[in-house]
Design a protein around this motif. Sequence first.
Motif, PDB file in Angstrom:
ATOM      1  N   ALA A  68     -11.391   3.182   4.514  1.00  0.00           N
ATOM      2  CA  ALA A  68     -12.688   3.638   3.901  1.00  0.00           C
ATOM      3  C   ALA A  68     -12.300   3.543   2.162  1.00  0.00           C
ATOM      4  O   ALA A  68     -13.382   3.553   1.586  1.00  0.00           O
ATOM      5  N   ASP A  69     -10.956   3.683   1.793  1.00  0.00           N
ATOM      6  CA  ASP A  69     -10.817   3.714   0.293  1.00  0.00           C
ATOM      7  C   ASP A  69      -9.931   2.479   0.005  1.00  0.00           C
ATOM      8  O   ASP A  69      -9.267   2.531  -0.927  1.00  0.00           O
ATOM      9  N   GLY A  70     -10.524   1.350   0.490  1.00  0.00           N
ATOM     10  CA  GLY A  70      -9.930   0.066  -0.011  1.00  0.00           C
ATOM     11  C   GLY A  70      -8.625  -0.242   0.129  1.00  0.00           C
ATOM     12  O   GLY A  70      -7.771  -0.403   1.155  1.00  0.00           O
ATOM     13  N   ASP A  71      -7.977  -0.492  -0.897  1.00  0.00           N
ATOM     14  CA  ASP A  71      -6.383  -0.530  -0.826  1.00  0.00           C
ATOM     15  C   ASP A  71      -5.504   0.123  -0.303  1.00  0.00           C
ATOM     16  O   ASP A  71      -4.481  -0.289   0.028  1.00  0.00           O
ATOM     17  N   ARG A  72      -5.958   1.562  -0.285  1.00  0.00           N
ATOM     18  CA  ARG A  72      -5.016   2.412   0.198  1.00  0.00           C
ATOM     19  C   ARG A  72      -4.780   2.197   1.699  1.00  0.00           C
ATOM     20  O   ARG A  72      -3.796   3.048   2.366  1.00  0.00           O
ATOM     21  N   ALA A  73      -5.497   1.411   2.472  1.00  0.00           N
ATOM     22  CA  ALA A  73      -4.956   1.165   4.032  1.00  0.00           C
ATOM     23  C   ALA A  73      -3.874   0.112   3.883  1.00  0.00           C
ATOM     24  O   ALA A  73      -3.118  -0.011   4.933  1.00  0.00           O
ATOM     25  N   LEU A  74      -3.629  -0.759   2.886  1.00  0.00           N
ATOM     26  CA  LEU A  74      -2.583  -1.808   2.901  1.00  0.00           C
ATOM     27  C   LEU A  74      -1.366  -1.245   1.961  1.00  0.00           C
ATOM     28  O   LEU A  74      -0.339  -1.730   2.085  1.00  0.00           O
ATOM     29  N   LEU A  75      -1.639  -0.254   0.831  1.00  0.00           N
ATOM     30  CA  LEU A  75      -0.610   0.036  -0.059  1.00  0.00           C
ATOM     31  C   LEU A  75      -0.521   1.468  -0.339  1.00  0.00           C
ATOM     32  O   LEU A  75      -1.438   2.189   0.151  1.00  0.00           O
ATOM     33  N   PRO A  76       0.647   1.870  -0.386  1.00  0.00           N
ATOM     34  CA  PRO A  76       1.070   3.248  -0.678  1.00  0.00           C
ATOM     35  C   PRO A  76       0.445   3.874  -2.080  1.00  0.00           C
ATOM     36  O   PRO A  76      -0.172   3.217  -2.808  1.00  0.00           O
ATOM     37  N   ASP A  77       0.139   5.158  -2.053  1.00  0.00           N
ATOM     38  CA  ASP A  77      -0.601   5.640  -3.250  1.00  0.00           C
ATOM     39  C   ASP A  77       0.171   5.476  -4.554  1.00  0.00           C
ATOM     40  O   ASP A  77      -0.427   5.343  -5.420  1.00  0.00           O
ATOM     41  N   ARG A  78       1.326   5.229  -4.668  1.00  0.00           N
ATOM     42  CA  ARG A  78       2.217   4.810  -5.820  1.00  0.00           C
ATOM     43  C   ARG A  78       1.690   3.541  -6.212  1.00  0.00           C
ATOM     44  O   ARG A  78       1.532   3.125  -7.369  1.00  0.00           O
ATOM     45  N   ALA A  79       1.568   2.556  -5.414  1.00  0.00           N
ATOM     46  CA  ALA A  79       0.991   0.973  -5.514  1.00  0.00           C
ATOM     47  C   ALA A  79      -0.409   1.165  -6.038  1.00  0.00           C
ATOM     48  O   ALA A  79      -0.964   0.471  -6.929  1.00  0.00           O
ATOM     49  N   CYS A  80      -1.125   1.738  -5.417  1.00  0.00           N
ATOM     50  CA  CYS A  80      -2.513   2.214  -5.850  1.00  0.00           C
ATOM     51  C   CYS A  80      -2.770   2.670  -7.171  1.00  0.00           C
ATOM     52  O   CYS A  80      -3.789   2.349  -8.028  1.00  0.00           O
ATOM     53  N   ALA A  81      -1.830   3.660  -7.758  1.00  0.00           N
ATOM     54  CA  ALA A  81      -1.991   4.472  -8.589  1.00  0.00           C
ATOM     55  C   ALA A  81      -1.770   3.142  -9.908  1.00  0.00           C
ATOM     56  O   ALA A  81      -2.398   3.268 -11.008  1.00  0.00           O
ATOM     57  N   VAL A  82      -0.524   2.041  -9.511  1.00  0.00           N
ATOM     58  CA  VAL A  82      -0.620   1.299 -10.568  1.00  0.00           C
ATOM     59  C   VAL A  82      -1.519   0.370 -10.810  1.00  0.00           C
ATOM     60  O   VAL A  82      -2.141   0.026 -12.008  1.00  0.00           O
ATOM     61  N   LEU A  83      -2.325  -0.131  -9.720  1.00  0.00           N
ATOM     62  CA  LEU A  83      -3.492  -1.027  -9.854  1.00  0.00           C
ATOM     63  C   LEU A  83      -4.576  -0.086 -10.573  1.00  0.00           C
ATOM     64  O   LEU A  83      -5.462  -0.814 -11.336  1.00  0.00           O
ATOM     65  N   ASP A  84      -4.737   1.126 -10.288  1.00  0.00           N
ATOM     66  CA  ASP A  84      -5.840   1.993 -11.042  1.00  0.00           C
ATOM     67  C   ASP A  84      -5.521   2.145 -12.548  1.00  0.00           C
ATOM     68  O   ASP A  84      -6.305   2.180 -13.225  1.00  0.00           O
ATOM     69  N   ARG A  85      -4.346   1.814 -12.958  1.00  0.00           N
ATOM     70  CA  ARG A  85      -4.018   2.096 -14.377  1.00  0.00           C
ATOM     71  C   ARG A  85      -4.616   0.692 -14.984  1.00  0.00           C
ATOM     72  O   ARG A  85      -4.816   0.624 -16.071  1.00  0.00           O
ATOM     73  N   MET A  86      -4.466  -0.324 -14.515  1.00  0.00           N
ATOM     74  CA  MET A  86      -4.589  -1.762 -15.051  1.00  0.00           C
ATOM     75  C   MET A  86      -5.832  -2.087 -15.581  1.00  0.00           C
ATOM     76  O   MET A  86      -5.941  -2.471 -16.959  1.00  0.00           O
ATOM     77  N   PRO A  87      -6.979  -1.690 -15.129  1.00  0.00           N
ATOM     78  CA  PRO A  87      -8.419  -1.750 -15.734  1.00  0.00           C
ATOM     79  C   PRO A  87      -8.247  -1.005 -17.167  1.00  0.00           C
ATOM     80  O   PRO A  87      -8.822  -1.495 -18.215  1.00  0.00           O
ATOM     81  N   GLY A  88      -7.722   0.165 -17.159  1.00  0.00           N
ATOM     82  CA  GLY A  88      -7.855   0.799 -18.497  1.00  0.00           C
ATOM     83  C   GLY A  88      -7.035   0.523 -19.629  1.00  0.00           C
ATOM     84  O   GLY A  88      -7.153   0.784 -20.718  1.00  0.00           O
ATOM     85  N   LEU A  89      -6.141  -0.423 -19.147  1.00  0.00           N
ATOM     86  CA  LEU A  89      -5.128  -1.222 -20.211  1.00  0.00           C
ATOM     87  C   LEU A  89      -5.584  -2.584 -20.697  1.00  0.00           C
ATOM     88  O   LEU A  89      -4.849  -3.336 -21.317  1.00  0.00           O
ATOM     89  N   GLY A  90      -7.010  -2.786 -20.060  1.00  0.00           N
ATOM     90  CA  GLY A  90      -7.630  -4.160 -20.679  1.00  0.00           C
ATOM     91  C   GLY A  90      -7.387  -5.151 -19.797  1.00  0.00           C
ATOM     92  O   GLY A  90      -7.736  -6.187 -20.119  1.00  0.00           O
ATOM     93  N   PHE A  91      -6.734  -5.042 -18.548  1.00  0.00           N
ATOM     94  CA  PHE A  91      -6.546  -6.062 -17.742  1.00  0.00           C
ATOM     95  C   PHE A  91      -8.243  -6.407 -16.979  1.00  0.00           C
ATOM     96  O   PHE A  91      -8.756  -5.593 -16.636  1.00  0.00           O
ATOM     97  N   SER A  92      -8.095  -7.691 -16.665  1.00  0.00           N
ATOM     98  CA  SER A  92      -9.414  -8.144 -16.142  1.00  0.00           C
ATOM     99  C   SER A  92      -9.664  -7.731 -14.650  1.00  0.00           C
ATOM    100  O   SER A  92      -8.290  -7.837 -13.803  1.00  0.00           O
TER     101      SER A  92
END
Length: 258
Positions: A107-131
């Motif tokens: 129900a929380d998207g990425d978290r079914a396929l990836l551990p929390d640490r990986a999701c945290a990396v992805l969550d940082r990217m938009p704030g750094l300007g990645f599309s």
Amino acid sequence: MRNGVTIGQAAAFVGVTVKTVRHYHKLGLVAEPERDSSGYRRYGSDELLQLVQVRTLAAAGVPLAEIGPMLDAEAAQFGAALADVERQLTERIDELVARRDTLHRLADGDRALLPDRACAVLDRMPGLGFSPEYVAAQREALVLARALVPEGFDGFLNQLEHGLDDPEYIDLTKRGWEAETWEPDDPRIEELATAMADHYLANPALLGDHASLQAWGRASAQYKLINNHREDQAPVAARLTALTETKLRSAGVPVPHR
């Protein structure tokens, strides 16, 4: 005429179906009473007690195939058998809890396929300007890496985490993504590949540790699949990556071949 109750009454008293009672008879778990003078089977207290015992063990999770020997076992053996069933149930509970947690993560998207640490990396990217497109590509790469090269996954995450803490790496990565608008033979691609390779060499943490490089080196086929993912959609990025890797190999970095 033997005193007792009919099979329907016995099943109702014990809390099972008539079909279940007959199945217990077929397996030899409960003795089937003799027919009385009227031709009916009458269930007395002995059969009802057996039905209660079997139903209770079955409801507790004991496989039917194991109930017969347990009923015939001595107290010590019965206790040991119950302990083994408890262990099996605990394992099943742990598995079911893990499945439930996976459903919650779905129900929380990425978290079914990836551990929390990986999701945290992805969550940082938009704030750094990645599309969003870049983040989606990185998400897919992480999912593939975790599935295909699990022993190299933590190293891959380390590289990404170091990269997101490095402003120059972020700038080079964004330029690489923007390069998709360039012509495939644009000379800037070669220049950008050189800049990327030089930055990697000046910052070894971006290349991964020795164990990670070894893991990816042993998984060249998987590396090729991951690295070529979306290549048809991003041909310039594929060429940029290939040029960068060639420069790194010439400098002695054991990058797997695509």
